[in-house]
Design an enzyme around this catalytic site. Structure first.
Site, mmCIF file in Angstrom:
data_model
loop_
_atom_site.group_PDB
_atom_site.id
_atom_site.type_symbol
_atom_site.label_atom_id
_atom_site.label_comp_id
_atom_site.label_asym_id
_atom_site.label_seq_id
_atom_site.Cartn_x
_atom_site.Cartn_y
_atom_site.Cartn_z
ATOM 1 N N GLY A 52 55.418 -10.133 38.442
ATOM 2 C CA GLY A 52 55.809 -8.839 37.889
ATOM 3 C C GLY A 52 56.820 -8.176 38.792
ATOM 4 O O GLY A 52 56.995 -8.572 39.943
ATOM 5 N N CYS A 79 52.305 -14.823 42.242
ATOM 6 C CA CYS A 79 53.001 -13.699 42.862
ATOM 7 C C CYS A 79 52.258 -12.381 42.564
ATOM 8 O O CYS A 79 51.178 -12.154 43.076
ATOM 9 C CB CYS A 79 54.457 -13.671 42.407
ATOM 10 S SG CYS A 79 55.527 -12.639 43.447
ATOM 11 N N TYR A 80 52.819 -11.520 41.721
ATOM 12 C CA TYR A 80 52.120 -10.283 41.324
ATOM 13 C C TYR A 80 50.723 -10.612 40.799
ATOM 14 O O TYR A 80 49.763 -9.879 41.042
ATOM 15 C CB TYR A 80 52.944 -9.566 40.252
ATOM 16 C CG TYR A 80 52.349 -8.277 39.723
ATOM 17 C CD1 TYR A 80 52.700 -7.050 40.279
ATOM 18 C CD2 TYR A 80 51.450 -8.281 38.661
ATOM 19 C CE1 TYR A 80 52.160 -5.856 39.786
ATOM 20 C CE2 TYR A 80 50.908 -7.111 38.162
ATOM 21 C CZ TYR A 80 51.268 -5.898 38.729
ATOM 22 O OH TYR A 80 50.734 -4.727 38.237
ATOM 23 N N HIS A 166 56.523 -19.082 43.342
ATOM 24 C CA HIS A 166 56.705 -19.350 41.907
ATOM 25 C C HIS A 166 56.841 -20.854 41.658
ATOM 26 O O HIS A 166 57.940 -21.414 41.734
ATOM 27 C CB HIS A 166 57.952 -18.625 41.386
ATOM 28 C CG HIS A 166 57.798 -17.147 41.290
ATOM 29 N ND1 HIS A 166 57.315 -16.514 40.167
ATOM 30 C CD2 HIS A 166 58.037 -16.169 42.191
ATOM 31 C CE1 HIS A 166 57.275 -15.208 40.371
ATOM 32 N NE2 HIS A 166 57.705 -14.970 41.599
ATOM 33 N N GLU A 168 56.750 -22.328 38.877
ATOM 34 C CA GLU A 168 57.427 -22.580 37.601
ATOM 35 C C GLU A 168 58.940 -22.699 37.724
ATOM 36 O O GLU A 168 59.613 -23.231 36.831
ATOM 37 C CB GLU A 168 57.073 -21.472 36.594
ATOM 38 C CG GLU A 168 57.689 -20.108 36.887
ATOM 39 C CD GLU A 168 56.886 -19.234 37.822
ATOM 40 O OE1 GLU A 168 57.051 -18.010 37.779
ATOM 41 O OE2 GLU A 168 56.087 -19.785 38.603
ATOM 42 N N ASP A 224 67.700 -22.541 13.535
ATOM 43 C CA ASP A 224 66.369 -21.964 13.347
ATOM 44 C C ASP A 224 66.026 -21.718 11.887
ATOM 45 O O ASP A 224 64.973 -22.136 11.404
ATOM 46 C CB ASP A 224 66.246 -20.661 14.143
ATOM 47 C CG ASP A 224 66.565 -20.843 15.611
ATOM 48 O OD1 ASP A 224 66.331 -21.959 16.122
ATOM 49 O OD2 ASP A 224 67.072 -19.903 16.237
ATOM 50 N N LYS A 365 63.832 -23.188 21.576
ATOM 51 C CA LYS A 365 64.926 -23.803 20.810
ATOM 52 C C LYS A 365 64.852 -25.337 20.803
ATOM 53 O O LYS A 365 65.029 -25.965 19.758
ATOM 54 C CB LYS A 365 66.272 -23.343 21.364
ATOM 55 C CG LYS A 365 67.490 -23.948 20.676
ATOM 56 C CD LYS A 365 67.670 -23.448 19.249
ATOM 57 C CE LYS A 365 68.266 -22.072 19.231
ATOM 58 N NZ LYS A 365 68.651 -21.643 17.877
#
Length: 509
Positions: A52, A79-80, A166, A168, A224, A365
């Site tokens: 965050g 993290c947060y 992080h 990710e 899409d 996507k």
């Protein structure tokens, strides 16, 4: 599935991407929203608290629903998210004397579940100004860095884990392995989420939602809406009626292409609506990007509802909304403002007569393209570069006029043509032209000119959530610039955008 609670991090979407890559389903949910409205708590195998932008000790800091602690599933705080865990369970979080942004060398305990298979020293991505100063009871330290003595903590007995870094982010060398360890070794998830299973589940859901009602499809001709339309056609057949709104904000020749390609598929169930004058009149004098998007969203709905009256039994509207549209448009309550309102999410009016059908709204996507390949949709459609729902309205900066639209369409057509000729069209995520609201002095044929500036943008991305500018060959840039200036009346200067996302967005508005 894995439930990701979003507390406002710019990286939250990447957590979802890493988990989806492992063929495990996950969903992002606002971190401080009540879990009572979440549709499938019984199916949750684990919870991840995202990072965050704020501090957990701040007055209006977002906190999770207390119910999350009673779900009885493993929790990972990033993290947060780790600081939330610590603060909630009796630890202490304080501002750090030395903020930590970028790569850091981290010592990890390889014998714990979260870091199984890693090296004792790892290079991981940090992005924080606060840090844990006191651990909660029952936890032990599993990683540390020079600046973060509590770089990772765990309470195995209660299945709660926290990391200050992080995993990710791609810069974290073995971050993917850490996420795999949590998802599979700690949560016990299985790799059972595929496009085939998604199709089976979604078609069943569509049939249950729609019943025998008719569905109006908002067909734009892009990836899409095309995939969404074909999926609905597979699910309910002739109950779907497609409407393509010619709003005048498309690429050059787009309406003709839609008639040719989709006329064969939907035949009499495809209608082309000429609404160019309506959209231009609504946008007259409007400069603010958010206002443009909201006006376009509302005008789309107005047109669709007007057209639906001509058809009996139309109760639903199909949209090709995808996950990034929702993520960027919807912010966590009281915590941050949206990045931008997508016309089909934040731009929708509060009250609508038709109910929405959005079969792609939890897909990224690349997943939409994979879905399209399952339906054997042609590469000509699936490999098209993304095009914004509001069209060229977000590429004509400032007030939109017919003159500016005409100039941009011609310039953009040249960019696409040259990108294709050079073999870059399918190598880049997006490449396009932007009309700037400024004029500059030039010299053409020994005569002073004062005309518009066109910017060119080309980016690469995996999911549209982050993007890097593409280093196109100078020869290609020169060719595009030369052609635009020579062939498009009203332009005397071309510039190239070298901004990444973040901090810039892919589109200029």
């Amino acid at each position: 599935m894995i439930l990701i609670l979003d507390f406002g991090s710019q990286y939250t979407q990447l957590i979802a991407r890493r988990i989806r890559e492992e063929k495990v389903y996950c969903q992002i949910y606002p971190g401080n929203k009540s879990l009572n409205s979440f549709s499938n708590l019984e199916g949750v195998k684990g919870v991840i608290f995202s990072g965050g932008y704020g501090s957990v000790y701040a007055k209006n800091a977002p906190w999770p629903d207390p119910k999350v602690w009673k779900l009885g599933v493993p929790i990972l705080g990033i993290c947060y998210g780790m600081q939330l865990i610590a603060q909630h369970l009796g630890g202490k979080v304080l501002p750090s004397k030395h903020r930590e942004f970028g790569l850091a060398n981290v010592d990890v305990e390889c014998d714990c579940y979260l870091f199984d298979g890693l090296n004792s020293k790892e290079t991981l991505w940090m992005s924080h100004g606060d840090k844990l100063s006191k651990m909660p009871k029952g936890f032990k330290i599993t990683a540390k860095s020079d600046n973060s003595p509590y770089a990772a903590i765990e309470d195995v007995s209660n299945n709660i884990y926290g990391v200050q870094f992080h995993p990710e982010v791609k810069h974290s060398v073995n971050g993917k392995k850490i996420i795999q360890n949590f998802v599979f070794k700690i949560c016990g998830s299985k790799r059972d989420w595929t496009m085939k299973s998604y199709i089976t589940d979604e078609i069943k859901r569509i049939k249950s939602q729609v019943g025998k009602s008719k569905v109006l499809c908002a067909l734009s001709g892009g990836v899409d809406s095309s995939v969404a339309a074909v999926m609905l056609h597979k699910a309910i057949g002739k109950q779907i009626f497609c409407i393509y709104v010619d709003h005048g904000l498309q690429k050059l020749g787009e309406t003709q292409r839609v008639k040719k390609v989709f006329g064969k598929v939907f035949k009499k169930n495809l209608e082309i609506v000429d609404a160019k004058k309506i959209f231009l009149s609504k946008l007259k004098g409007v400069v603010d990007p958010e206002q443009k998007r909201k006006i376009i969203g509302k005008t789309f709905i107005d047109v669709f509802e007007r057209e639906s009256k001509k058809l009996k039994g139309v109760d639903f509207l199909l949209q090709g909304t995808i996950y990034p549209d929702i993520i960027e448009s919807v912010s966590i309550k009281d915590a941050k403002t949206p990045i931008k309102s997508h016309h089909n999410v934040g731009g929708l009016p509060e009250k609508m007569k038709m109910k929405l059908v959005e079969p792609l709204k939890f897909l990224f996507k690349d997943e939409v393209r994979a879905l399209g390949r399952e339906f054997k949709i042609s590469a000509e459609i699936l490999n098209r570069q993304p095009f914004p729902g509001p069209g060229l309205a977000v590429r004509v900066l400032g007030e939109i006029t017919q003159e500016k639209l005409s100039i941009l369409k011609e310039a953009d057509s040249i960019v696409t043509e040259e990108i294709m000729k050079a073999g870059f069209y399918e190598k880049v995520w997006q490449s396009f032209a932007i009309m700037l609201p400024v004029k500059t002095v030039g010299v053409m044929g020994d005569v002073r000119t004062y005309e518009y500036v066109i910017a060119i943008r080309a980016v690469n991305s995996d999911d549209a959530m982050t993007a890097d500018w593409v280093k196109l060959p100078y020869e290609l840039l020169e060719k595009m610039s030369s052609r635009i200036i020579n062939e498009v009346k009203g332009v005397n200067r071309v510039v190239y955008d070298i901004s990444n996302k973040p901090p810039a967005t892919i589109e200029w508005e």
